[in-house]
Design a protein around this motif. Structure first.
Motif, short mmCIF file in Angstrom:
data_model
loop_
_atom_site.label_atom_id
_atom_site.label_comp_id
_atom_site.label_asym_id
_atom_site.label_seq_id
_atom_site.Cartn_x
_atom_site.Cartn_y
_atom_site.Cartn_z
N GLU A 187 36.28 18.06 29.47
CA GLU A 187 35.83 18.51 28.16
C GLU A 187 34.36 18.20 28.45
OE1 GLU A 187 34.58 18.76 24.60
OE2 GLU A 187 36.61 18.34 24.60
N PRO A 188 33.27 18.97 28.52
CA PRO A 188 31.59 18.47 28.31
C PRO A 188 30.42 18.01 27.88
CG PRO A 188 31.77 20.86 28.11
CD PRO A 188 33.29 20.64 27.70
N GLU A 189 31.39 17.85 25.99
CA GLU A 189 31.18 17.34 24.88
C GLU A 189 31.64 16.67 24.84
OE1 GLU A 189 28.30 21.83 24.64
OE2 GLU A 189 29.76 20.77 22.67
N GLY A 190 31.70 15.70 23.66
CA GLY A 190 32.08 15.75 22.49
C GLY A 190 32.79 13.69 23.30
N ALA A 191 33.56 13.44 22.31
CA ALA A 191 33.55 12.02 22.55
C ALA A 191 34.85 11.25 23.65
CB ALA A 191 34.16 11.71 20.81
N VAL A 192 34.91 10.49 23.72
CA VAL A 192 35.92 10.88 24.66
C VAL A 192 37.37 9.76 23.37
CG1 VAL A 192 37.01 8.13 26.48
CG2 VAL A 192 34.43 9.36 26.71
N GLU A 193 38.38 10.17 24.32
CA GLU A 193 39.50 10.35 23.14
C GLU A 193 40.63 9.95 24.57
OE1 GLU A 193 39.57 14.25 20.78
OE2 GLU A 193 41.49 13.94 21.61
N PRO A 194 41.15 9.39 23.68
CA PRO A 194 42.64 8.82 25.31
C PRO A 194 44.00 9.73 25.40
CG PRO A 194 43.20 8.42 22.54
CD PRO A 194 41.89 9.86 22.52
N SER A 195 44.22 8.94 25.99
CA SER A 195 45.35 10.06 26.73
C SER A 195 46.44 9.98 25.91
CB SER A 195 45.26 9.73 27.79
OG SER A 195 46.95 10.35 28.63
N PRO A 196 47.25 10.73 25.80
CA PRO A 196 48.54 10.63 25.47
C PRO A 196 49.96 10.39 26.75
CG PRO A 196 48.47 13.09 25.89
CD PRO A 196 47.27 12.81 26.34
N LEU A 197 49.62 9.94 27.44
CA LEU A 197 50.02 9.41 29.03
C LEU A 197 50.68 10.47 29.85
CD1 LEU A 197 49.96 5.72 27.47
CD2 LEU A 197 48.20 6.76 28.71
N HIS A 198 51.89 10.78 29.94
CA HIS A 198 52.68 10.65 30.61
C HIS A 198 52.55 11.88 31.62
CE1 HIS A 198 55.54 8.96 28.31
NE2 HIS A 198 54.79 8.96 27.48
N THR A 236 41.80 13.62 30.66
CA THR A 236 40.83 14.50 30.68
C THR A 236 39.78 14.24 31.50
OG1 THR A 236 41.63 14.46 28.18
CG2 THR A 236 39.20 14.92 28.38
N VAL A 237 38.47 15.49 31.98
CA VAL A 237 37.78 15.25 32.58
C VAL A 237 36.52 15.22 31.54
CG1 VAL A 237 36.64 15.96 34.83
CG2 VAL A 237 39.07 16.12 34.58
N TYR A 238 35.93 13.87 32.07
CA TYR A 238 34.00 14.17 31.25
C TYR A 238 33.21 14.55 32.73
CZ TYR A 238 36.98 12.74 27.19
OH TYR A 238 37.69 12.65 26.17
N PRO A 239 32.27 15.33 32.07
CA PRO A 239 30.97 15.06 33.41
C PRO A 239 30.24 14.07 32.43
CG PRO A 239 31.32 16.70 32.00
CD PRO A 239 32.31 16.45 31.23
N PHE A 240 29.61 13.59 34.25
CA PHE A 240 28.17 12.68 33.64
C PHE A 240 27.10 12.90 34.62
CE2 PHE A 240 28.60 9.49 36.85
CZ PHE A 240 29.47 9.25 37.23
N ASP A 241 26.04 12.60 33.74
CA ASP A 241 24.76 12.73 34.94
C ASP A 241 23.83 10.81 35.30
OD1 ASP A 241 23.84 15.08 32.17
OD2 ASP A 241 24.26 15.21 34.70
N THR A 242 24.38 10.33 34.58
CA THR A 242 24.14 9.01 34.82
C THR A 242 25.25 8.02 34.48
OG1 THR A 242 22.95 8.20 33.41
CG2 THR A 242 21.65 9.03 34.58
N ILE A 243 25.26 7.19 35.02
CA ILE A 243 25.69 5.63 34.66
C ILE A 243 25.62 5.30 32.95
CG2 ILE A 243 25.54 3.63 36.05
CD1 ILE A 243 28.86 4.67 36.78
N GLU A 244 24.75 5.14 32.74
CA GLU A 244 24.35 5.45 31.44
C GLU A 244 25.42 5.75 30.92
OE1 GLU A 244 22.83 2.07 30.45
OE2 GLU A 244 23.04 3.48 29.32
N ASP A 245 25.59 7.08 31.24
CA ASP A 245 26.57 7.92 30.07
C ASP A 245 27.72 7.71 29.41
OD1 ASP A 245 25.03 11.18 31.56
OD2 ASP A 245 24.30 10.08 29.98
N VAL A 246 28.17 6.83 30.91
CA VAL A 246 29.80 6.38 30.58
C VAL A 246 29.54 5.49 30.28
CG1 VAL A 246 31.72 5.88 32.76
CG2 VAL A 246 30.41 7.52 33.09
N LEU A 247 28.60 4.13 30.61
CA LEU A 247 28.42 2.92 29.86
C LEU A 247 28.64 3.74 28.25
CD1 LEU A 247 25.95 1.41 32.25
CD2 LEU A 247 28.85 0.89 32.46
N ALA A 248 27.78 4.04 28.01
CA ALA A 248 28.08 3.99 26.47
C ALA A 248 29.38 4.26 25.82
CB ALA A 248 27.39 5.63 26.30
#
Lengths: 475, 352
Positions: free
Chosen positions: A366-377, A381-393
């Motif tokens: 998922e290159p765009e779009g908000a972080v969604e939870p996993s249904p587990l099991h 989802t893999v989310y690409p990022f450029d800086t750690i700031e993206d992850v923190l947000a």
């Protein structure tokens, strides 16, 4: 016949068992009534407490170590019975077998001494008054009885607080988890085998979540350790007198962060193999299991290629540890997640999904779009990022729930990211492949492991001085 | 043109597996070729006209797909109707575009005649007119019944201010006086409002009267167990349980299912020869053993413009005459200590 729970040996004759249904199993557990519960607590508070306090801490460590060895020994009846009892668990036999060994190893003597030194500095405070640097003396005492309420299906979670409680020389009244009551039970019986005297300080019962019996306990104990959903913890807290303390461990959200150094031609396969193991172990149901994976752009392997590789690695693990069939509602949730991925892949140019033919595992990209939870099991989802700031947000709204972050990057960046991740609420930084294997003395959800279970008592320096003036041999 | 042949098949209204199979496969091919998002969806699943030989193999889309993708063979500007889902949980509404309504109307004409009403009757409609709800397939459906079968004295008893209880009561009293059997048409939750309003006041409608409900509760009012609802309906209007008919339909489909009254509960949903149902495992897409509970998937030949195969979020099991609808799958609570979906969404303010 499955036996669940544990009654102090001297009370066994007068407290019978009753047959209950726990999920797919019919088991026998101690007869739970207000009368039996009260009698057991009375016993733990008096006889049980006197007994466990008569041990020195290093003696307790040795007993626990011996009991743990019974669980580690592949030829012991204790272990064999436990593995048999765990057969109805949703996790495959091999996964449990491996996990049990890895997990229980942490409760050997050396590791236990480490917990205690970590937290107390001088564990002798648990035995007698110890001098303080500032003057005066202090001692650490456990509650006369502590109530531990366990939950969830990840095998052995109960051992953490169970062992910690014994180490601080406090009797324990435990309520075993409906979905996994066996490990605590097995450990109690193993301890009895090693030292029946010590077993007088242990009681394990089971009752359904809504049972009134919990209130019988709440009236009697000054400290409650509880695991479960936040709503459950809130209900427990509301039921406790203000003088009773609650240590709650709620549900958590964990994730992985993969730096570009871990994605060079030599490293990426191993990195993703390890990330896949974190996903597969316990089918993502542990609080420390990753629900999403953040992958840095700019490595030799792109985030999208990493996602494809992760999918491949999940397949490899699936061969070794096939997942059991899910319940219909769980399947539906997985299906919704996978469908969502397929639709996103059509709507959005860069989005993608790789899914096993029977949807037993999948990876979405998922290159765009908000972080969604996993249904587990085993769906992530893999989310690409450029800086750690993206992850923190993405993480900030989840502050109250963050727990473990696995990080794969150079030492310098690792400590830098660790600082930033801990600022948003992460309480544990782990290596990929080890998220589900906690280390001795870890701070569960950022709390102290054994220290929380005791009360400090101080003898003022001035009292000591004053008493010195009154000794019989004064000059 | 395939639409003409489908219309003929519908009007013939006869069981004919072979023709159904042929038409479904041909329609699938057209949808694959002309409906771009659907084609991408099928290709990802490796299902193409080359590999799909039976209607059971036609790739199904989840109902959600109607929210996020434009599923239309014909450019949207050229379609005559867009029926939208009620958007109950997430706020986003699914869109089902119809190139024209000939087939939709043909389908409902045949099934209504068979299951609901087959002669002119006095009809009370407890649902707004289609002119007020142009995107509602149910409004279109109910209005058409009133247009085709409504005798003098028929009427609509809902408007923007709610149900016209008094006018409705008058309608019922008049029919009783005239000994004219009536047909009541309404959404399930509308009847619950009627129960609340009329309370102990019951009516004894003339013999031959029928009560028709559809739609379930959609979070609008307190849910009654199915058996209780129909017992109350029967008692409130003095109509036997066999004459209380439920219709199961959705905006994503063009054809409806009906039960044959509620003398037994839960009622079995029955459909016409141009729609089929499978009960499947949502992960593998395989049929479950007969009688086992699974997810309901519909295959509707009348869905000529969008997609014939639609997977619902509903759970049910197969029955000799059709299927039994159980409702939504019970939410599986988290078994471990990993944060659950609902809590995550609550914290991030996200929606599903």
């Amino acid at each position: 016949m499955k036996l669940v729970g544990f009654v102090p040996p001297s009370l066994r004759e007068t407290i019978g068992t009753e047959r209950v249904t726990l999920g797919p199993d019919h088991v026998y557990c101690p007869k739970a009534t207000a009368e039996t519960v009260t009698r057991v607590i009375d016993h733990l508070e008096t006889k049980g407490r006197a007994i466990i306090q008569s041990y020195r801490v290093d003696e307790l460590i040795d007993r626990i170590d011996e009991a743990v060895r019974l669980l580690l020994d592949r030829t012991s009846l204790v272990r064999e019975k436990l593995l048999r009892d765990l057969q109805t668990s949703e996790y495959d036999r091999e996964m449990i077998d491996l996990h049990l060994t890895d997990y229980v190893k942490q409760f050997r003597a050396h590791e236990l001494r480490t917990f205690l030194v970590e937290d107390f500095g001088n564990p002798a405070v648990l035995d007698t008054w110890q001098p303080r640097v500032k003057g005066g003396l202090s001692r650490a005492i456990a509650a006369p009885v502590t109530y531990h309420s366990w939950s969830g299906n990840v095998p052995g979670v109960s051992l953490w607080s169970f062992v910690s409680q014994l180490l601080v020389k406090g009797p324990i009244f435990g309520k075993v988890a409906t979905r996994e009551p066996y490990v605590a039970t097995a450990f109690a019986y193993a301890l009895e085998q090693v030292d029946a005297h010590l077993a007088e300080a242990i009681a394990l019962f089971w009752w359904p979540g809504e049972s009134e019996l919990q209130h019988v306990v709440y009236e009697r104990v000054p400290l409650v350790v509880a695991y479960g959903h936040n709503d459950t913890l809130a209900r427990i807290e509301a039921s406790l007198p203000v003088t009773t303390r609650l240590l709650g461990y709620g549900h958590k959200w964990s994730f992985s962060v993969i730096g570009k150094e871990a994605l060079d031609a030599y490293e990426y396969e191993r990195t993703l193999h390890d990330v896949a193991w974190d996903v597969v172990n316990f089918n993502q149901q542990g609080c420390y299991s990753p629900q999403v994976v953040f992958v840095e752009r700019g490595g030799n392997v792109s985030p999208r290629e990493a996602a494809a590789q992760l999918f491949h690695e999940l397949g490899t693990w699936e061969v070794k540890h096939p997942i059991r069939p899910l319940a219909l509602a769980e399947k539906q949730r997985v299906q919704a997640y996978v469908s969502s991925g397929r639709i996103r892949a059509i709507q959005c140019e860069g989005a993608d999904i790789w899914c096993a033919p029977d949807a037993s595992y999948s990876v979405r990209f998922e290159p765009e779009g908000a972080v969604e939870p996993s249904p587990l099991h085993r769906h992530v989802t893999v989310y690409p990022f450029d800086t750690i700031e993206d992850v923190l947000a993405a993480l900030r709204p989840l502050r109250a729930y963050l727990q473990t972050a696995s990080v794969a990057t150079s030492t310098e960046r690792m400590t830098d990211w660790a600082t930033q991740l801990s600022d948003v609420g992460v309480t544990r930084l782990a290596a990929v492949g080890t998220m589900t294997g906690t280390e001795a003395g870890w701070h569960h959800d950022g709390r102290l492991s054994v220290m929380d279970l005791i009360q400090w008592v101080d003898i003022d320096e001035r009292l000591y001085r004053a008493s010195e003036r009154l000794v019989s041999y004064r000059q | 043109m395939i639409e003409k042949r489908i219309e003929a098949f519908i009007r013939a209204n006869e069981e004919d597996e072979e023709t159904f199979q042929t038409l479904m496969i041909e329609l699938f091919r057209k949808q694959f070729e002309e409906n771009t998002p659907y084609r991408a969806f099928c290709q990802e699943k490796r299902k193409t006209p080359r590999t799909v030989k039976r209607w059971q193999d036609i790739p199904f889309v989840p109902v959600d797909a109607f929210k996020h993708l434009t599923l239309s063979r014909v450019p949207v500007e050229e379609t005559v109707a867009c029926f939208m889902t009620s958007g109950s949980t997430s706020g986003q509404r699914g869109k089902h575009y119809h190139a024209d309504l000939t087939i939709y109307d043909a389908s409902m004409d045949e099934t209504v005649r068979r299951f609901v009403v087959d002669r002119p009757m006095r009809i009370a409609c407890l649902f707004p007119r289609a002119s007020e709800l142009p995107n509602s397939s149910l409004a279109h459906y109910l209005n058409r019944i009133v247009d085709q079968y409504g005798k003098e004295g028929s009427g609509y008893f809902i408007d923007s201010s709610g149900i016209a209880f008094d006018a409705f009561a008058s309608f019922l009293k008049e029919a009783t006086c005239d000994d004219e059997p009536v047909l009541l048409l309404g959404a399930t939750f509308s009847y619950v409002h009627l129960f609340d309003h009329f309370q102990e006041t019951t009516f004894t409608l003339p013999k031959g009267s029928r009560v028709f409900d559809t739609g379930g509760y959609k979070g609008q009012s307190e849910a009654l167990p199915e058996a209780t609802f129909y017992e109350t309906l029967s008692a409130q209007f003095g109509v036997p349980l066999e004459s209380c008919v439920n219709m199961y339909g959705m905006s994503e489909l063009s054809t409806q299912y009906y039960d044959r009254g509620h003398a037994t509960s839960p009622a079995v949903k029955v459909g016409p020869p141009w729609i089929r149902t499978r009960i499947i495992d949502p992960l593998t897409g395989d049929d479950l053993p007969y009688g086992e509970t699974g997810i309901i998937v519909h295959y509707d030949l009348a869905n000529t413009n969008a997609v014939t195969a639609v997977m619902t979020e509903d759970v049910g099991y197969a029955h000799e005459d059709g299927f039994v609808l159980l409702g939504r799958a019970e939410g599986a609570e988290a078994k471990g200590c990993s944060l659950q979906l609902a809590d995550f969404l609550q914290v991030t303010g996200g929606t599903r």
